[in-house]
Design an enzyme around this catalytic site. Structure first.
Site, mmCIF file in Angstrom:
data_model
loop_
_atom_site.group_PDB
_atom_site.id
_atom_site.type_symbol
_atom_site.label_atom_id
_atom_site.label_comp_id
_atom_site.label_asym_id
_atom_site.label_seq_id
_atom_site.Cartn_x
_atom_site.Cartn_y
_atom_site.Cartn_z
ATOM 1 N N HIS A 276 0.368 -1.119 0.126
ATOM 2 C CA HIS A 276 -0.189 -0.320 0.215
ATOM 3 C C HIS A 276 0.765 1.420 0.063
ATOM 4 O O HIS A 276 2.033 1.514 0.701
ATOM 5 C CB HIS A 276 -0.826 0.272 1.068
ATOM 6 C CG HIS A 276 -1.764 -1.107 1.690
ATOM 7 N ND1 HIS A 276 -2.282 -1.273 2.093
ATOM 8 C CD2 HIS A 276 -2.512 -1.874 0.581
ATOM 9 C CE1 HIS A 276 -3.123 -2.889 2.186
ATOM 10 N NE2 HIS A 276 -3.592 -2.826 0.641
ATOM 11 N N ASP B 123 -5.765 -6.865 -2.312
ATOM 12 C CA ASP B 123 -4.658 -7.031 -2.425
ATOM 13 C C ASP B 123 -4.417 -8.065 -3.481
ATOM 14 O O ASP B 123 -3.375 -7.529 -4.501
ATOM 15 C CB ASP B 123 -4.031 -7.169 -1.237
ATOM 16 C CG ASP B 123 -4.120 -6.260 -0.205
ATOM 17 O OD1 ASP B 123 -4.502 -4.892 -0.501
ATOM 18 O OD2 ASP B 123 -3.752 -6.013 1.097
ATOM 19 N N TYR C 204 1.173 1.119 13.621
ATOM 20 C CA TYR C 204 1.606 2.402 12.556
ATOM 21 C C TYR C 204 1.355 3.759 13.411
ATOM 22 O O TYR C 204 -0.083 4.742 13.533
ATOM 23 C CB TYR C 204 0.913 2.395 11.699
ATOM 24 C CG TYR C 204 0.294 1.139 10.651
ATOM 25 C CD1 TYR C 204 1.331 0.868 9.641
ATOM 26 C CD2 TYR C 204 -0.498 -0.084 11.425
ATOM 27 C CE1 TYR C 204 1.032 -0.295 8.496
ATOM 28 C CE2 TYR C 204 0.099 -0.899 10.274
ATOM 29 C CZ TYR C 204 -0.315 -1.486 9.457
ATOM 30 O OH TYR C 204 -0.108 -1.758 8.446
ATOM 31 N N LYS D 127 5.929 6.413 7.031
ATOM 32 C CA LYS D 127 4.894 5.132 8.288
ATOM 33 C C LYS D 127 6.116 4.984 8.754
ATOM 34 O O LYS D 127 6.888 4.193 8.677
ATOM 35 C CB LYS D 127 3.919 4.134 7.787
ATOM 36 C CG LYS D 127 2.993 4.900 6.608
ATOM 37 C CD LYS D 127 2.558 3.625 5.764
ATOM 38 C CE LYS D 127 1.188 4.175 5.047
ATOM 39 N NZ LYS D 127 0.470 2.958 3.718
#
Length: 182
Positions: free
Chosen positions: A62, A169, A131, A71
């Site tokens: 992603h 995905d 995250y 991130k």
């Protein structure tokens, strides 16, 4: 105190915090703004996320195009194989990847800067990931690459197993056909 270990992809850093262990367990600082700033990493984050996944789950790859997110990824429980792919077409590292095994309690995290796709494979029964994101999530900016793109050729440690994937995905485009950074 943190130690930053560069990877083969410039800007992608393994962040190692000191782990203090004793008979009761361990303690570590997940984030320290001054230490991150001194290391040239973001010292403020706009959003925190927590995901839980079962063994064999593969999430990713992603990235966010119009509102890119940096991130900081750290497992709170379990073990993952964490992957970062350069999706900047103008980069000499375009399409290259790095993979790092992260285990909860080992004090390690990965910083994924904007311009890179991120994904992970759960190697333990369950893994909880934390995250810290530099910008808030913007659905219209969300993009992904298929996990088994032959042009990227990630060596996922699947050992012959088929990963658990979301529909998104599983049907993601390859790096050749995806909209990526210039």
């Amino acid at each position: 105190m943190i130690h930053c270990q560069p990877t083969a992809l410039p800007g992608v850093v393994v962040v190692e915090a000191s782990v203090h262990r004793d008979d009761r367990g361990f303690f570590l600082e997940l984030f320290h703004a001054e230490s991150f700033a001194e290391a040239g990493l973001p010292s403020t984050f706009a959003q925190s996320n927590h995901s839980r996944s079962v063994r064999g789950t593969l999430r990713g790859l992603h990235y966010q195009l119009e509102q890119p997110q940096g991130k900081l990824v750290r497992p709170l429980s379990g073990c993952i194989f964490d992957v970062v792919v350069d999706v900047r077409r103008s980069s000499p590292h375009f399409g290259q990847w790095v993979g790092v095994t992260l285990d909860a309690g080992d004090g390690r995290a990965v910083y994924v800067p904007p311009g890179f796709a991120h994904g992970f494979l759960v190697q333990s029964d369950v893994a909880d990931l934390w995250y810290q994101c530099t910008t808030t999530y913007h659905h219209a900016s969300d993009r992904s690459l298929v996990w088994n793109d032959p042009d990227i050729a990630i060596a996922w440690p699947l050992h012959g197993q088929v990963p658990l994937l979301s529909a998104k995905d599983a049907s993601a485009p390859t790096i050749r056909t995806a909209t990526v950074y210039p």
